[in-house]
Design a protein around this motif. Structure first.
Motif, short mmCIF file in Angstrom:
data_model
loop_
_atom_site.label_atom_id
_atom_site.label_comp_id
_atom_site.label_asym_id
_atom_site.label_seq_id
_atom_site.Cartn_x
_atom_site.Cartn_y
_atom_site.Cartn_z
N PHE A 162 34.88 -17.82 -10.96
CA PHE A 162 33.55 -17.20 -11.07
C PHE A 162 32.68 -18.01 -12.03
N ARG A 163 33.26 -18.44 -13.15
CA ARG A 163 32.51 -19.23 -14.13
C ARG A 163 32.13 -20.59 -13.55
N ALA A 164 32.96 -21.15 -12.68
CA ALA A 164 32.61 -22.42 -12.06
C ALA A 164 31.38 -22.28 -11.18
N ARG A 165 31.24 -21.11 -10.58
CA ARG A 165 30.07 -20.85 -9.74
C ARG A 165 28.85 -20.45 -10.57
N HIS A 166 29.08 -19.76 -11.69
CA HIS A 166 27.99 -19.30 -12.55
C HIS A 166 28.29 -19.70 -13.99
N PRO A 167 28.16 -20.98 -14.32
CA PRO A 167 28.56 -21.46 -15.66
C PRO A 167 27.72 -20.89 -16.79
N GLY A 168 26.55 -20.34 -16.48
CA GLY A 168 25.71 -19.77 -17.53
C GLY A 168 26.12 -18.37 -17.97
N ALA A 175 27.24 -9.74 -9.28
CA ALA A 175 27.72 -11.03 -8.78
C ALA A 175 29.24 -11.12 -8.87
N PHE A 176 29.82 -10.59 -9.95
CA PHE A 176 31.28 -10.64 -10.11
C PHE A 176 31.96 -9.76 -9.06
N VAL A 177 31.44 -8.56 -8.85
CA VAL A 177 32.01 -7.67 -7.84
C VAL A 177 31.92 -8.31 -6.46
N THR A 178 30.78 -8.89 -6.14
CA THR A 178 30.60 -9.55 -4.84
C THR A 178 31.57 -10.71 -4.68
N PHE A 179 31.72 -11.50 -5.74
CA PHE A 179 32.62 -12.66 -5.69
C PHE A 179 34.06 -12.22 -5.48
N VAL A 180 34.52 -11.24 -6.26
CA VAL A 180 35.92 -10.83 -6.19
C VAL A 180 36.23 -10.18 -4.84
N THR A 181 35.36 -9.28 -4.39
CA THR A 181 35.63 -8.58 -3.14
C THR A 181 35.57 -9.52 -1.94
N ALA A 182 34.86 -10.62 -2.07
CA ALA A 182 34.75 -11.58 -0.96
C ALA A 182 35.77 -12.70 -1.05
N SER A 183 36.52 -12.76 -2.16
CA SER A 183 37.39 -13.91 -2.37
C SER A 183 38.70 -13.83 -1.61
N GLY A 184 39.07 -12.62 -1.17
CA GLY A 184 40.33 -12.47 -0.44
C GLY A 184 41.53 -12.88 -1.25
N ASP A 185 41.52 -12.50 -2.55
CA ASP A 185 42.58 -12.96 -3.44
C ASP A 185 43.76 -11.99 -3.53
N GLY A 186 43.88 -11.06 -2.61
CA GLY A 186 44.99 -10.13 -2.69
C GLY A 186 46.33 -10.85 -2.66
N HIS A 187 47.18 -10.57 -3.65
CA HIS A 187 48.51 -11.18 -3.69
C HIS A 187 49.42 -10.35 -4.55
N ASP A 188 50.69 -10.59 -4.40
CA ASP A 188 51.69 -9.88 -5.19
C ASP A 188 52.15 -10.76 -6.34
N LEU A 189 52.45 -10.10 -7.45
CA LEU A 189 52.88 -10.83 -8.64
C LEU A 189 54.29 -10.42 -9.01
#
Length: 296
Positions: A113-119, A282-296
């Motif tokens: 997220f910071r790479a996309r919005h470094p400010g 922006a963070f909510v939009t990024f995370v929900t669109a990232s498809g990062d679901g995984h098991d740890l």
């Protein structure tokens, strides 16, 4: 008075006439003249006198120039700050997150997220060992969180990201097991190291053991559930650990086994419903669109 009136006033001062000021501002001359008259009526004093070559400041007008420039400059700074916040050229975001979810998955999500919005600056807020992010979100200290699910609050929305699986760390000299997995019933007499009541792993442990008709035998309680494998290595008891922690435990010679049934907790994004700040949205939009679901 408002900043628009003061901008019109200063445009006449800087250009010497209403006609030139209107051209510079791209406004109709009658509208500019009306704005000046309204400003003079509000102040109760004439600001200009007409002279052959245009407009000349009165004493009241000359006294207004300095304060007017300060107000206009402040207004421009506010406009610029808001614009940068909305466009995420600048901003800040408080994210509630329990300490055991900071490294994974929060670290990678926040880095991308910071790479996309470094400010945008990120502040991770740890709710504490005996609390959860819902309290922090309800208090409006944070707008978003990465926490364990489910969340029972109609004012909060969630988006699942994955599951944190728990495995059992046993002392190196523990007796050999005939089965490849450790049955939960065998925990009844096993001394355990766990966090205090209300912590994530302890709640899951008590829930699963309760379903099988017994209470876990916790002999050592720790305030924070990190590095419990060190206590296991010292012989204090067995402990449930996350799979990343299990890799550290194995390096110390501990035995890592899965249980039947398996212990674990789902985790995901939690956020306040309703309007969000530009950074939070922006963070909510990024995370929900990232498809990062995984098991740890």
């Amino acid at each position: 008075m408002d900043s628009r009136q003061l901008r019109y006033f200063l445009a006449v001062v800087d250009n010497g006439s209403v006609t030139k000021a209107a051209e510079v501002l791209y406004v109709a001359q009658p509208a500019l003249s009306q704005s000046l008259r309204a400003l003079e009526a509000e102040l109760g004093a004439a600001l200009f006198r007409r002279v052959p070559r245009g407009m000349e400041l009165t004493g009241a007008g000359a006294a207004l120039v300095g304060p007017a420039r300060q107000v206009v400059q402040s207004s421009r700074r506010v406009d610029e700050t808001v614009r940068r916040l909305v466009s995420l050229e600048r901003g800040w975001l408080d994210v509630a997150c329990p300490s055991d979810l900071v490294v994974d998955p929060s670290a990678s999500l926040i880095a991308r997220f910071r790479a996309r919005h470094p400010g945008v600056r990120i502040n991770l807020v740890d709710p504490g060992p005996n609390a959860d992010s819902t309290t922090v979100l309800r208090s409006a200290r944070c707008e978003v969180a990465i926490d364990y699910l489910p969340v029972d609050d109609a004012k909060l929305a969630t988006h699942p990201l994955g599951r944190r699986r728990l495995v059992l760390a046993l002392p190196e000299d523990y007796e050999t097991m005939p089965a490849p997995t450790f049955p939960i019933e065998s925990l009844a007499d096993l001394p355990l190291v766990a966090g205090g009541r209300g912590t994530v792993v302890r709640e899951e442990l008590e829930r699963v053991c309760g379903q099988h008709g017994f209470a876990p035998r916790v002999v050592v309680e720790v305030e924070h559930e990190h590095n419990v494998h060190l206590l296991v290595a010292a012989g204090a008891g067995a402990a449930f650990v996350t799979e990343p922690e299990a890799r550290l435990a194995e390096r110390r010679g501990l035995r890592i086994v899965r249980t039947t049934p398996e212990l674990g907790r789902d985790f995901g994004l939690v956020f306040r419903t309703g309007s969000l700040s530009p950074a939070a949205l922006a963070f909510v939009t990024f995370v929900t669109a990232s498809g990062d679901g995984h098991d740890l």
